[in-house]
Design an enzyme around this catalytic site. Structure first.
Site, PDB file in Angstrom:
ATOM      1  N   TYR A  11      -7.570  -5.498 -12.821  1.00 43.02           N
ATOM      2  CA  TYR A  11      -6.534  -6.407 -12.853  1.00 43.02           C
ATOM      3  C   TYR A  11      -6.190  -7.394 -13.536  1.00 43.02           C
ATOM      4  CZ  TYR A  11      -5.753  -3.630  -8.365  1.00 43.02           C
ATOM      5  OH  TYR A  11      -5.251  -2.317  -7.385  1.00 43.02           O
ATOM      6  N   ASP A  68      -7.047 -11.026   0.063  1.00 45.39           N
ATOM      7  CA  ASP A  68      -6.912 -10.537  -0.809  1.00 45.39           C
ATOM      8  C   ASP A  68      -8.237 -10.464  -1.914  1.00 45.39           C
ATOM      9  OD1 ASP A  68      -5.054  -7.905  -2.230  1.00 45.39           O
ATOM     10  OD2 ASP A  68      -5.526  -9.269  -3.670  1.00 45.39           O
ATOM     11  N   ARG A  87       1.618  -4.147   6.686  1.00 44.80           N
ATOM     12  CA  ARG A  87       3.181  -3.864   7.287  1.00 44.80           C
ATOM     13  C   ARG A  87       3.944  -3.151   7.651  1.00 44.80           C
ATOM     14  NH1 ARG A  87       4.030  -3.505   0.848  1.00 44.80           N
ATOM     15  NH2 ARG A  87       1.775  -2.412   1.120  1.00 44.80           N
ATOM     16  N   ARG A 105      -6.786  -1.372   5.351  1.00 53.60           N
ATOM     17  CA  ARG A 105      -5.281  -2.431   5.659  1.00 53.60           C
ATOM     18  C   ARG A 105      -5.240  -2.398   7.182  1.00 53.60           C
ATOM     19  NH1 ARG A 105      -2.524  -2.773   0.975  1.00 53.60           N
ATOM     20  NH2 ARG A 105      -3.513  -3.418  -0.253  1.00 53.60           N
ATOM     21  N   ARG A 164       4.947 -12.348   8.387  1.00 62.92           N
ATOM     22  CA  ARG A 164       4.774 -12.194   7.028  1.00 62.92           C
ATOM     23  C   ARG A 164       6.235 -12.557   6.195  1.00 62.92           C
ATOM     24  NH1 ARG A 164       6.487 -11.424   2.026  1.00 62.92           N
ATOM     25  NH2 ARG A 164       5.566  -9.590   0.937  1.00 62.92           N
TER      26      ARG A 164
HETATM   27  O1  CP3 Z   1      -6.276  -5.362   6.136  1.00 60.38           O
HETATM   28  C1  CP3 Z   1      -7.107  -5.541   5.392  1.00 60.38           C
HETATM   29  O2  CP3 Z   1      -8.034  -4.672   5.736  1.00 60.38           O
HETATM   30  C2  CP3 Z   1      -7.542  -6.848   5.179  1.00 60.38           C
HETATM   31  C3  CP3 Z   1      -6.377  -7.266   3.889  1.00 60.38           C
HETATM   32  C4  CP3 Z   1      -6.724  -6.444   2.661  1.00 60.38           C
HETATM   33  C5  CP3 Z   1      -5.479  -6.833   1.950  1.00 60.38           C
HETATM   34  N1  CP3 Z   1      -5.638  -6.131   0.539  1.00 60.38           N
HETATM   35  C6  CP3 Z   1      -4.321  -6.938   2.576  1.00 60.38           C
HETATM   36  C7  CP3 Z   1      -2.935  -6.526   0.802  1.00 60.38           C
HETATM   37  C8  CP3 Z   1      -7.506  -6.261   1.862  1.00 60.38           C
HETATM   38  C9  CP3 Z   1      -9.130  -6.089   2.083  1.00 60.38           C
HETATM   39  C10 CP3 Z   1      -7.221  -5.658   0.594  1.00 60.38           C
HETATM   40  C11 CP3 Z   1      -7.792  -5.324  -0.606  1.00 60.38           C
HETATM   41  C12 CP3 Z   1      -7.514  -5.609  -1.665  1.00 60.38           C
HETATM   42  N2  CP3 Z   1      -5.957  -5.781  -2.599  1.00 60.38           N
HETATM   43  C13 CP3 Z   1      -7.908  -4.175  -2.507  1.00 60.38           C
HETATM   44  C14 CP3 Z   1      -8.201  -3.111  -2.392  1.00 60.38           C
HETATM   45  C15 CP3 Z   1      -8.448  -1.962  -1.252  1.00 60.38           C
HETATM   46  C16 CP3 Z   1      -7.543  -1.048  -1.800  1.00 60.38           C
HETATM   47  O3  CP3 Z   1      -6.766  -1.124  -1.479  1.00 60.38           O
HETATM   48  O4  CP3 Z   1      -7.888  -0.557  -2.873  1.00 60.38           O
HETATM   49  C17 CP3 Z   1      -6.549  -4.204  -3.595  1.00 60.38           C
HETATM   50  C18 CP3 Z   1      -7.251  -3.407  -4.957  1.00 60.38           C
HETATM   51  C19 CP3 Z   1      -6.026  -5.135  -3.695  1.00 60.38           C
HETATM   52  C20 CP3 Z   1      -4.772  -5.722  -5.158  1.00 60.38           C
HETATM   53  C21 CP3 Z   1      -3.592  -5.480  -3.789  1.00 60.38           C
HETATM   54  N3  CP3 Z   1      -2.586  -6.595  -2.864  1.00 60.38           N
HETATM   55  C22 CP3 Z   1      -2.527  -4.725  -4.204  1.00 60.38           C
HETATM   56  C23 CP3 Z   1      -2.175  -3.778  -5.050  1.00 60.38           C
HETATM   57  C24 CP3 Z   1      -1.434  -4.834  -3.616  1.00 60.38           C
HETATM   58  C25 CP3 Z   1       0.277  -4.430  -3.081  1.00 60.38           C
HETATM   59  C26 CP3 Z   1       0.176  -2.852  -3.041  1.00 60.38           C
HETATM   60  C27 CP3 Z   1       0.815  -3.272  -2.069  1.00 60.38           C
HETATM   61  O5  CP3 Z   1       0.210  -2.278  -0.373  1.00 60.38           O
HETATM   62  O6  CP3 Z   1       1.534  -4.222  -1.945  1.00 60.38           O
HETATM   63  C28 CP3 Z   1      -1.602  -5.967  -2.501  1.00 60.38           C
HETATM   64  C29 CP3 Z   1      -0.951  -5.911  -1.643  1.00 60.38           C
HETATM   65  C30 CP3 Z   1      -1.312  -6.270  -0.484  1.00 60.38           C
HETATM   66  N4  CP3 Z   1      -2.663  -6.829   0.048  1.00 60.38           N
HETATM   67  C31 CP3 Z   1      -0.714  -6.023   1.243  1.00 60.38           C
HETATM   68  C32 CP3 Z   1      -1.764  -6.982   2.051  1.00 60.38           C
HETATM   69  C33 CP3 Z   1      -1.399  -6.832   3.337  1.00 60.38           C
HETATM   70  C34 CP3 Z   1       0.754  -5.814   1.319  1.00 60.38           C
HETATM   71  C35 CP3 Z   1       0.988  -7.838   0.457  1.00 60.38           C
HETATM   72  C36 CP3 Z   1       2.669  -7.447   1.481  1.00 60.38           C
HETATM   73  O7  CP3 Z   1       2.969  -8.109   2.879  1.00 60.38           O
HETATM   74  O8  CP3 Z   1       3.983  -7.293   0.999  1.00 60.38           O
END
Ligand code: CP3
Length: 352
Positions: A159, A83, A37, A33, A46
């Protein structure tokens, strides 16, 4: 012309040398990540994109967001901005990200719902992700690597079944009570994920990470069926086409089962979460497997002396071994960017 092996090796990005099993003189690093944000420049793009998914499917914008942390902190690897849940979406399962609430999917809990999903034409939806990879690889310096990724089948299935994040009560129940349905679900996701990862390699990914973020929640007797067996299937399919392709498994929460995971999957690089002592992880997997991890995201959020102390302790524990520095899970959104800059300095100044 044949290039001497040693010469070729040191031309490669540090990150790929470490994944190939080398104990590198400097420790390569990236952060799960790392785009997101906590960065003001991410929040600006975004807002311009509209929604998170609009950003994921907009190649110029997604490429820019992928590169933002590299410009700021000079990480050794970029990870494509997308994602894990785009795969179920591409199979036909409606997905939305409710503002401030996280992902929501229409739950798949029986064979009829499963039959409505098609793993065969996912590229129609995922083509923009491939384009993002190509664009980033085109802009990235030669000494930086590009990581593609997917969720592992168990985590994605969690999920898909519950339709949202949490403790995944329905997925855990159906895995036990409806083994036939659940095995079919895992098979379909495995098939789609294999295809998706192969296409990411074609598009320019130098390495891949398989995120099994919820591996710690699988019922114990099903760990092999739903965590290691699908990972091995995916890894074997990739290695069959691209021998020795760098593939990182991240079975978060596997704990005592980390050694089993490595033995059963044959993976050569493993992400370690912050609840596992990294020296014990090393004992469990042996000297030649590359470890990646495992600073606590909360320590990065806190910064200060604890950040210096814990980062140095991890680096010391992995000295002289194949290792990639990372967090044990993703960057927390309240993390001050200055703490990430401080972490980058500590790692770069360290001599392994
Ligand atoms: O920078 C990076 O790592 C690359 C991008 C990336 C994202 N999600 C962007 C993202 C990667 C590799 C992921 C993987 C991901 N997504 C996982 C596996 C890793 C982990 O965290 O366990 C999982 C379980 C998800 C599912 C997911 N996506 C959730 C549960 C959420 C909501 C929680 C949150 O932090 O808001 C997301 C949203 C998400 N994925 C965001 C980002 C940058 C936030 C979205 C936003 O900008 O509002």
């Amino acid at each position: 012309m044949t290039v001497p092996k040693t010469e070729k090796k040191t031309d490669q990005p540090l990150f790929l040398r470490a994944l190939a099993g080398e104990a590198t003189p400097q420790v390569p690093f990236w952060l799960m990540r790392q785009a997101g944000r906590y960065l003001p420049e991410y929040r600006a793009l975004r807002a311009e994109a509209g929604s998170f998914l609009d950003l994921c499917y907009n190649p110029p914008m997604a490429a820019e967001v992928t590169l933002q942390p590299i410009r700021r902190f000079d990480m050794d690897a970029a990870i494509v901005f997308s994602d894990i849940l785009v795969v179920p979406q591409a199979m036909g399962q409606p997905l939305r990200f409710a503002e401030g609430e996280g992902p929501r999917l229409d739950p798949v809990q029986d064979k009829d719902a499963l039959a409505r999903l098609s793993p065969d034409n996912i590229d129609a939806t995922l083509a923009p992700v491939y384009e993002t990879l190509s664009r980033v690889r085109g802009e990235l310096a030669a000494d930086k690597a590009l990581i593609g990724f997917a969720g592992a089948p168990w985590t994605v299935a969690c999920y898909m079944v519950d339709g949202r994040g949490g403790a995944f009560p329905q997925a855990r129940r159906l895995a036990v009570q409806e083994p036939e349905f659940f095995a079919q679900l895992i098979d379909r996701v495995t098939q789609a994920t294999t295809h998706y990862l192969l296409r990411q390699i074609d598009a320019g990914a130098d390495a891949l990470q398989l995120f099994d973020s919820w591996a710690g929640l699988v019922p114990a007797d099903l760990f092999h069926a739903y965590v290691t067996a699908p990972a091995k299937k995916i890894a074997d399919a990739i290695q069959a086409r691209h021998a020795d392709f760098p593939l990182i498994g991240f079975p978060r929460g596997a704990g005592e089962r980390l050694g089993d995971y490595v033995a059963a999957t044959g993976l050569r690089a493993i992400g370690v979460d912050q609840n596992t002592d990294i020296a014990r992880a090393r004992q469990a997997v042996g000297p030649s497997v590359t470890l990646q991890g495992n600073l606590s995201p909360e320590t990065l959020l806190a910064g200060g002396d604890a950040l210096v102390r814990e980062t140095t302790a991890i680096l010391d524990a992995m000295r002289g071994q194949p290792f990639v520095f990372n967090l044990g899970h993703g960057v927390i959104k309240e993390t001050p960017p200055e703490h990430v800059a401080q972490l980058a300095r500590i790692i770069k100044e360290y001599r392994a």
